[in-house]
Design a protein around this motif. Structure first.
Motif, PDB file in Angstrom:
ATOM      1  N   GLY A 203      35.455  20.872  35.204  1.00  0.00           N
ATOM      2  CA  GLY A 203      36.222  19.632  35.075  1.00  0.00           C
ATOM      3  C   GLY A 203      35.776  18.730  33.961  1.00  0.00           C
ATOM      4  N   GLU A 221      34.601  14.915  35.570  1.00  0.00           N
ATOM      5  CA  GLU A 221      35.177  14.839  36.910  1.00  0.00           C
ATOM      6  C   GLU A 221      34.180  15.226  37.984  1.00  0.00           C
ATOM      7  OE1 GLU A 221      38.274  13.821  38.270  1.00  0.00           O
ATOM      8  OE2 GLU A 221      37.966  12.838  36.369  1.00  0.00           O
ATOM      9  N   GLN A 227      36.073  13.777  43.433  1.00  0.00           N
ATOM     10  CA  GLN A 227      36.589  14.838  42.583  1.00  0.00           C
ATOM     11  C   GLN A 227      35.548  15.928  42.367  1.00  0.00           C
ATOM     12  OE1 GLN A 227      39.603  14.755  41.829  1.00  0.00           O
ATOM     13  NE2 GLN A 227      40.280  12.636  41.929  1.00  0.00           N
ATOM     14  N   LYS A 230      36.019  19.939  40.984  1.00  0.00           N
ATOM     15  CA  LYS A 230      37.438  19.979  40.628  1.00  0.00           C
ATOM     16  C   LYS A 230      37.571  20.808  39.354  1.00  0.00           C
ATOM     17  CE  LYS A 230      41.381  16.796  40.477  1.00  0.00           C
ATOM     18  NZ  LYS A 230      41.897  17.149  41.801  1.00  0.00           N
ATOM     19  N   TYR A 249      44.776  21.261  37.614  1.00  0.00           N
ATOM     20  CA  TYR A 249      43.574  21.673  38.337  1.00  0.00           C
ATOM     21  C   TYR A 249      43.894  22.787  39.322  1.00  0.00           C
ATOM     22  CZ  TYR A 249      41.488  17.489  36.334  1.00  0.00           C
ATOM     23  OH  TYR A 249      41.018  16.543  35.462  1.00  0.00           O
ATOM     24  N   ASP A 251      43.302  22.903  42.431  1.00  0.00           N
ATOM     25  CA  ASP A 251      43.809  22.439  43.724  1.00  0.00           C
ATOM     26  C   ASP A 251      45.257  21.988  43.666  1.00  0.00           C
ATOM     27  OD1 ASP A 251      43.576  20.127  42.288  1.00  0.00           O
ATOM     28  OD2 ASP A 251      42.152  19.145  43.647  1.00  0.00           O
ATOM     29  N   ASP A 253      46.526  19.553  41.584  1.00  0.00           N
ATOM     30  CA  ASP A 253      46.703  18.215  41.028  1.00  0.00           C
ATOM     31  C   ASP A 253      46.986  18.270  39.535  1.00  0.00           C
ATOM     32  OD1 ASP A 253      46.393  16.942  43.402  1.00  0.00           O
ATOM     33  OD2 ASP A 253      44.289  16.376  43.088  1.00  0.00           O
ATOM     34  N   GLU A 279      47.699  10.173  38.285  1.00  0.00           N
ATOM     35  CA  GLU A 279      47.653  11.417  39.038  1.00  0.00           C
ATOM     36  C   GLU A 279      49.032  11.777  39.556  1.00  0.00           C
ATOM     37  OE1 GLU A 279      45.070  13.530  42.656  1.00  0.00           O
ATOM     38  OE2 GLU A 279      44.632  11.484  41.982  1.00  0.00           O
TER      39      GLU A 279
END
Length: 1086
Positions: A203, A221, A227, A230, A249, A251, A253, A279
């Protein structure tokens, strides 16, 4: 009667058969022509100047597509997937990275690999800096390196400049980057290549100034509690000035980072505040797909305050596969960024890759965006700007349809069911007429292609000069039959197919039963330019490709009647007859040599013969009482005269008035062979080839073969099979005993009374190919009712297709295709293995079921194949060059266009700074996903400036100062004499940076110039600057220590200066001595 006996000779490398070696050397299977997108396509890239598209596959192939039916196939030596594929734009080169971390540069002009560079560690990201020959490379060790391709030397070089993870960690104040791979690298827009942004898997995002070799900004991050861990999966620039970055990302996001709000000090990282990021979440589910791909397109009217973000991934796991388009706007500021609209674009197939294309609107010059999506298996959809705009702005209107890529030779829509590659007799009246009609058809197809090209973006490549030289003769045709009953014809003279005719299944105004049924068989008469089309309904249609009158008669013939319809079908290809004699599917068709007769074979075993001149049915055989088996092969000829046989009426198995003059040899799938009177259809003789059940595939009549009698050897006299053109005297008699495990030699056991003068002649042989065995029979014996083979070769694998090929009118070999994809080439008539190849090694194909139904070949060893969406022609003979390669190959790189673009940039140098080379998008992928794709709206770099920067080694990095306007106080006490001094080349600087440097210099010297006037300082300023803590004695002691230290440093400087002066004098004396010696040497001593 003949009896077979196999004698195996002991293998001895010292006594190799020179003729067999010569035949082996004549073989060189290779791809001549290829159309269609492979089903294993995985990556795409685009050259906006040359307007070429390149597609990489998972099996080591690269497909290049241009305009005017120009397509090329590049095959890597290793069958490995590609991680990355990039054009060196407008230079005629492609850069690729394989799964074994081989960096390859492909030469499009020569269609081969120009250079390969093996990287020692795993490459995790790769990017070509467009407008240059520099390639950015990130690996699993966290390093960013730079490669350069030299077109003159045709070699890839690694440049000295690189950025290590340790350097970034030290510059960031001890940030831990151990064992973190670089997942994306991209230049910052408007930086002329001086700034690079790269991201790590954990990240961390780094903005680095390569000209100053220092850190500019970092986003960490992993340091945020919420975070933690991440991981980044993709990223792209989301603004034209490089101030906004979109990051996807693992996940699911998506975060848009504002990179201008905070900078980095040496002791403090950029802190995360509310105005620094926005975001986005495409789904509220806790389990979301990783954001695989991100692409950005600026708004057409307001490029700096909005645009569209294209996202693949980030949605709920298990949901339908879609491509999401987000319309973003921040006209009120980046902190007020909002999503105006969202569109979920349903994909046609599984997503593979996508790119955005930037074009200029011809009306107002504004930039517009188009979309190309690659889906599996091998589908390509193009959405132009109007289509994208309609998707975003639609309310209740139907969605606009994209333009589908369609190959010049369709294979799936409609489905291709039969194909024939056919030679055309040149210099005949009908051939000349066909060539003239073909020229008109090409002009018509070109005009229709221009209508399509108004939307389709690919128009690159240059047609071959041979095809444009005015030679309009046609040497080959490819004919394809489809599931809807239609037939299409292409000119296959050169390795670029040109569509000629499309023959519909129905004739205007006439209803023919079964006309729309799937095409099951095709045949072409080269002398008369007649096409015979057989269908699953049993209907056979006859087309004449040339015609001289508008009014033609259509003859419709059935078992009970014959009708003639006078139609105006125009001047050109037309249907002149249709025969519906049987409801069983047509399995095979065969024209006679002169094209005056056509033999029909049906799936139920029936056989019919048509007279083309009178358009009548000569005979239709009756259905067999036993199990029906399809007719798979025909042979027509005067075989009785050839074999010197006289068949009496009593020898015929059916009533006939006179002995037959021409025979029709019919082979069924159950290996039953029959000899018929080709005119009356009466049965001469029939027999089954073997007691056991065999599945026959094909039958070939081999001409004029001699059997030579040798000396007595093993239990009698033996005979060796030779070609008729072989010199019989050259075969010296020798004793050969059977030996197990050695190569088979064809030996025939003959009664002594049949041998005359040491040899006998078998004028014709019959080769029957079955799924598990190859059988050779004397034609004369078969006609006489003897079904004993004289040679038999058992096949280990299951054979599914065969063909023979010739060289200089002499039978040279047999091609055997197995269901495993193995290709065997055997000699004739000995059937020795000359070479083994595979579809995988030649074309990277696996053999699929029913693939043999669409395969066809010519006598010159050219084989046409269809596999899914792909069509290819391969050639077997090394000396064969009927397609005139390389002269007839189209150019994949337009050198004239490239030179014109270079001259334009050189003539208008300011364009090089302001030119937008490609859409400003980069999408990156990590951990099993595709790596990032750079399409960033960056300016082309100043090559000379980058060359100076990249040619030096990296120095000790440092963090950039946060406030450039703050005065910097320098002192001699800060000089480290013993440390090496790093001198870096001056990078290219813009006008604003020069102003800043001038201001910095003035502040640094604080007006200490001859023109400046001294300024009286106040007591408070003096005290604040020089007052020290403690009493006066302590201050005096401190000053004394400083003076001593100052003196020591001045002394070391003096010593160093003396050393430098001494070294310079020594070098000067050495140079003088060298020059003096070289003056006395002659030129040949140099």
């Amino acid at each position: 009667m003949f009896a077979k006996l196999f004698h195996k000779l002991p293998h001895s490398p010292k006594h190799k058969d020179p003729k067999r070696s010569e035949k082996c050397n004549q073989l060189n299977p290779r791809v001549i022509l290829h159309y269609g997108i492979p089903s294993t396509a995985s990556l795409i890239t685009y050259d906006p100047i040359q307007r070429l598209l390149a597609i990489a596959t998972l099996d080591g192939r690269i497909k290049v597509i241009g305009g005017d039916n120009i397509e090329g196939l590049l095959i890597s030596p290793k069958q490995l997937p590609f991680k990355k594929l990039e054009f060196l734009q407008n230079q005629g080169f492609l850069a690729s990275v394989s799964n074994e971390n081989d960096v390859q540069v492909w030469d499009l002009q020569d269609r081969c690999i120009a250079s390969t560079f093996q990287w020692q560690s795993n490459i995790t990201t790769f990017l070509v800096f467009q407008g240059t020959n520099y390639m950015y490379l990130g690996d699993e060790c966290g390093s960013v390196s730079i490669l350069s391709y030299d077109a003159e030397e045709k070699k890839i070089f690694q440049l000295p400049y690189h950025i290590l993870a340790e350097s970034v960690s030290k510059a960031a104040g001890g940030l831990l980057l151990n064992h973190q791979s670089v997942v994306a690298v991209l230049p910052q827009p408007c930086s002329y290549g001086n700034r690079l942004l790269f991201a790590y898997g954990n990240g961390i995002i780094v903005l680095w100034d390569v000209s100053k070799d220092q850190l500019v900004l970092i986003r960490d991050e992993a340091s945020e509690d919420e975070q933690a861990d991440k991981e980044i999966s993709s990223l792209c620039w989301a603004s034209s000035d490089g101030s906004l970055l979109a990051v996807g990302y693992i996940d699911g996001d998506i975060i848009l980072w504002n990179l201008t709000s905070n900078a980095l000090t040496k002791d403090q990282r950029a802190e995360k505040s509310a105005g620094d990021f926005v975001e986005l979440q495409l789904s509220t589910s806790n389990k979301r797909l990783p954001v695989i791909v991100l692409h950005w397109s600026p708004s057409r009217l307001n490029r700096d305050h909005g645009g569209q973000l294209f996202v693949y991934g980030g949605d709920e796991m298990g949901s339908a596969e879609v491509l999401t388009i987000l319309d973003l706007d921040w006209s009120l500021g980046k902190e007020a960024l909002k999503n105006v609209a969202r569109v979920d674009l349903t994909l046609q197939g599984s997503f593979a890759d996508m790119i955005l294309l930037q074009n200029s609107d011809p009306m107002d010059g504004a930039q517009t965006t188009s979309l190309l999506i690659l889906t599996s298996p091998g589908q390509l959809q193009f959405y132009d700007y109007s289509c994208i705009l309609g998707l975003i702005s639609q309310q209740e209107e139907p969605s606009p349809f994209p333009v589908q890529y369609s190959s010049v030779l369709p294979t799936t829509e409609p489905s291709l069911t039969a194909g024939r590659l056919c030679p055309v007799y040149a210099d005949t009246k009908s051939s000349i007429a066909l060539a003239e009609m073909a020229e008109a058809a090409k002009l018509q197809s070109t005009s229709s292609a221009n209508d399509k090209s108004s939307k389709w973006p690919l128009s690159g490549g240059v047609p071959c000069h041979v095809a444009l030289s005015g030679n309009i003769s046609i040497e080959r045709l490819y004919i394809a039959g489809y599931q809807d009953g239609s037939v299409r014809v292409w000119d296959a003279t050169y390795p670029v197919l040109s569509p000629l005719f499309t023959l519909g299944p129905e004739v205007k105004g006439i209803a023919i039963v079964g006309a729309t049924a799937s095409v099951s068989a095709l045949e072409f008469a080269s002398r008369t330019l007649t096409i015979a089309v057989g269908s699953e309904s049993g209907l056979v249609r006859l087309y004449m490709l040339t015609g001289s009158c508008n009014e033609t008669g259509l003859h419709v013939v059935t078992e009970s009647k014959k009708e003639v319809h006078i139609l105006n079908q125009g001047n050109g290809p037309h249907c002149f007859a249709a025969f519906s004699l049987c409801t069983s599917p047509v399995s095979t068709l065969k024209f006679s040599t002169l094209g005056d007769k056509l033999a029909l074979g049906f799936n139920n075993g029936q056989v019919a013969m048509l007279d083309i001149s009178s358009l009548s049915v000569l005979f239709l055989s009756e259905t067999h009482s036993g199990p029906n088996s399809p007719v798979i092969s025909f042979a027509l000829g005067n075989f009785l005269d050839i074999c010197g046989l006289n068949i009496s009426l009593e020898q015929c198995e059916s009533d006939t008035i006179e002995p037959p003059k021409q025979l029709a040899v019919v082979l069924r799938r159950d290996s039953h062979i029959a000899f018929l009177n080709a005119t009356k259809g009466s049965l001469i003789i029939s027999c089954s080839l073997q007691p056991k059940e065999l599945t026959a595939i094909s039958m070939y009549i081999l001409e004029s073969t001699k059997i030579v009698l040798e000396t007595e050897a093993y239990e009698g006299k033996h005979y060796h099979l030779l070609s008729a053109k072989d010199d019989v005297k050259s075969v010296s008699p020798q004793v050969r005993a059977p030996h197990e495990g050695s190569p088979a030699e064809l030996l025939l056991d003959m009664p002594t009374k049949d041998a005359k003068c040491g040899q006998i002649t078998v004028d014709w042989l019959v080769l029957i190919c079955c799924t598990d065995v190859l059988l050779v029979f004397p034609l004369k014996s078969l006609i006489q009712g003897d079904s004993s083979s004289i040679h038999e070769v058992n096949l280990v694998k299951t054979c599914c297709w065969t063909s023979t090929f010739k060289k200089e009118e002499k039978e040279l070999g047999l091609v055997v295709f197995y269901q495993t994809g193995l290709i065997e080439i055997r000699s004739l008539p000995n059937l020795e293995v000359l070479g083994e190849y595979s579809l995988m090694s030649v074309l990277r194909w696996n053999f699929k079921s029913n693939m043999d139904k669409t395969m066809s070949s010519t006598d010159n060893g050219q084989i046409a194949l269809v596999n899914g969406c792909e069509f290819a022609i391969m050639s077997l003979l090394a000396s064969e060059n009927d397609f005139r390669i390389p002269q007839s190959l189209p150019c994949l790189h337009d050198e004239v266009l490239a030179a014109a673009m270079d001259n334009d940039i050189n003539f208008f140098p300011n364009k090089q700074k302001n030119k937008e080379t490609v859409p400003w998008i980069l999408s990156g992928l990590v951990k099993g996903f595709r790596t990032n794709k750079e399409a960033s709206e960056t300016h082309e770099a100043d090559d000379s400036s980058l060359e100076r920067v990249y040619s030096r080694s990296s120095k000790q990095p440092s963090a950039v100062a946060t406030n450039i306007g703050e005065a910097v106080e320098l002192s001699i006490d800060d000089i480290e004499i013993d440390e090496p001094v790093h001198v870096s080349p001056l990078p290219y600087q813009g006008e604003n940076e020069n102003k800043e440097k001038k201001t910095e210099r003035e502040i640094l010297f604080e007006g200490a110039t001859s023109e400046s006037k001294p300024r009286q300082r106040t007591v408070e300023e003096i005290k604040a600057k020089y007052r020290k803590a403690g009493d006066a004695s302590a201050a005096a002691s401190h000053a004394r220590d400083k003076l001593v230290e100052r003196g020591e440093k001045l002394e070391r400087i003096s010593e160093r200066s003396e050393e430098l002066r001494s070294g310079a004098e020594s070098f000067a004396s050495l140079a003088q001595e060298l020059a003096r010696r070289m003056e006395n040497r002659k030129w040949w001593q140099l």
